[in-house]
Design an enzyme around this catalytic site. Sequence first.
Site, PDB file in Angstrom:
ATOM      1  N   ASP A 122      85.931  76.841  36.923  1.00  0.00           N
ATOM      2  CA  ASP A 122      86.393  77.812  35.941  1.00  0.00           C
ATOM      3  C   ASP A 122      85.538  78.862  35.867  1.00  0.00           C
ATOM      4  OD1 ASP A 122      88.644  78.484  33.967  1.00  0.00           O
ATOM      5  OD2 ASP A 122      86.810  78.689  32.748  1.00  0.00           O
ATOM      6  N   TYR A 164      82.318  86.806  32.905  1.00  0.00           N
ATOM      7  CA  TYR A 164      81.115  85.705  32.886  1.00  0.00           C
ATOM      8  C   TYR A 164      79.889  86.635  33.739  1.00  0.00           C
ATOM      9  CZ  TYR A 164      84.328  82.221  31.309  1.00  0.00           C
ATOM     10  OH  TYR A 164      85.497  81.702  30.725  1.00  0.00           O
ATOM     11  N   LYS A 173      89.485  84.910  36.232  1.00  0.00           N
ATOM     12  CA  LYS A 173      90.246  85.595  35.021  1.00  0.00           C
ATOM     13  C   LYS A 173      90.184  87.054  35.178  1.00  0.00           C
ATOM     14  CE  LYS A 173      88.994  81.424  32.327  1.00  0.00           C
ATOM     15  NZ  LYS A 173      87.615  81.395  32.515  1.00  0.00           N
TER      16      LYS A 173
END
Length: 317
Positions: free
Chosen positions: A42, A47, A76
Amino acid sequence: MSIKLNTGAEMPLTGFGVWKVAKSSCADTVINALKAGYRTFDCAADYGNCVQVGEGFKQAFESGLVKREDVFITSKLWNSYHDPEVVEKALDRILSDMQLEYLDLFLMHFPISFKYVPFEETYPSGFGTKSEIELADVPIIDTWRVMEKIYKAGKKVKAIGVSNFNGGLLTDLIKQAEVVPAALQIEHHPYLQQSQLVRFAQHKGVAITAYSSFGGNSYLELDNPAAKSSPNLLEHATITAIADKHGKTSAQVLLRWATQRNIAVIPKSNNPNRLKENLEFNDFNLTDEDFDAIRELERNLRFNDPKDWAGPNLCIF
Ligand code: NAD
């Protein structure tokens, strides 16, 4: 063990999250996780470690440790890139940073649209540099339409989904969508069980992935007030008693509590023993009494709440 997505693809029930994995150790961490047996990762533009995560994958693919098709990779779309003109560019940036041709799952990180920040200015753009977050007037459906288009083109993403949506937002999206989200990623642990949302999403064929399965632990380093003031879930007497009864660790009980209900988990650890512990826990079942006891821990306690970083400027829960 895996969940069958509404696309037909299988998403492994246990994965590895890369939030806050330091850039310096990220490639090695990914390789160690792959060696330990993780096959789902993930990731997110936000990030800030896409390049380093991608470097780990590249080394793993080139050395023959795993093949690309054997790994399920999620990333994402960050809040600053919701503008329909920007969505695909933001995906392309993720793919190029990670040296990947496609993602297995592309999620809208939050149902929140920030003002666009050009990549050349700051990337990823985080919460911006102003004292108050600047929002943009982009309806969720407009962003979703572009994600649908990319998905339908069949090249860059194998599935699309959302994260941090509540029941109302998910209902609204499903009503308007041509492509029903394949997955919903949410904060989920015994202090925040979100039972109705989980039941609703699963009923609609939307797979659930839980994040922060261990509760507030990973928010302590962020000085999160809710995390500092609530008892550590891993040390909670209810959880330790269940763990002792089954001869497992608290972490394994918390993870199994999710996967036994077909909820995927994506714990993060840099420690080799914990990497193993967080992967090898699906060989026992919690009893109905265990579930009843854990149900009692519900506190509607959310550690990742936009109100903490956006103040009264926005509200999604
Ligand atoms: P987590 O629940 O995985 O907890 C991580 C913390 O628990 C770390 O401090 C780690 O050292 C500790 N830990 C890990 N294994 C342990 C074990 N076996 N025993 C004891 N302690 C252990 O929390 P998280 O990092 O918040 O979430 C996991 C992943 O979920 C992230 O890496 C990220 O990929 C994803 N995530 C997504 C969102 C989102 O908005 N969609 C938000 C947060 C996290």
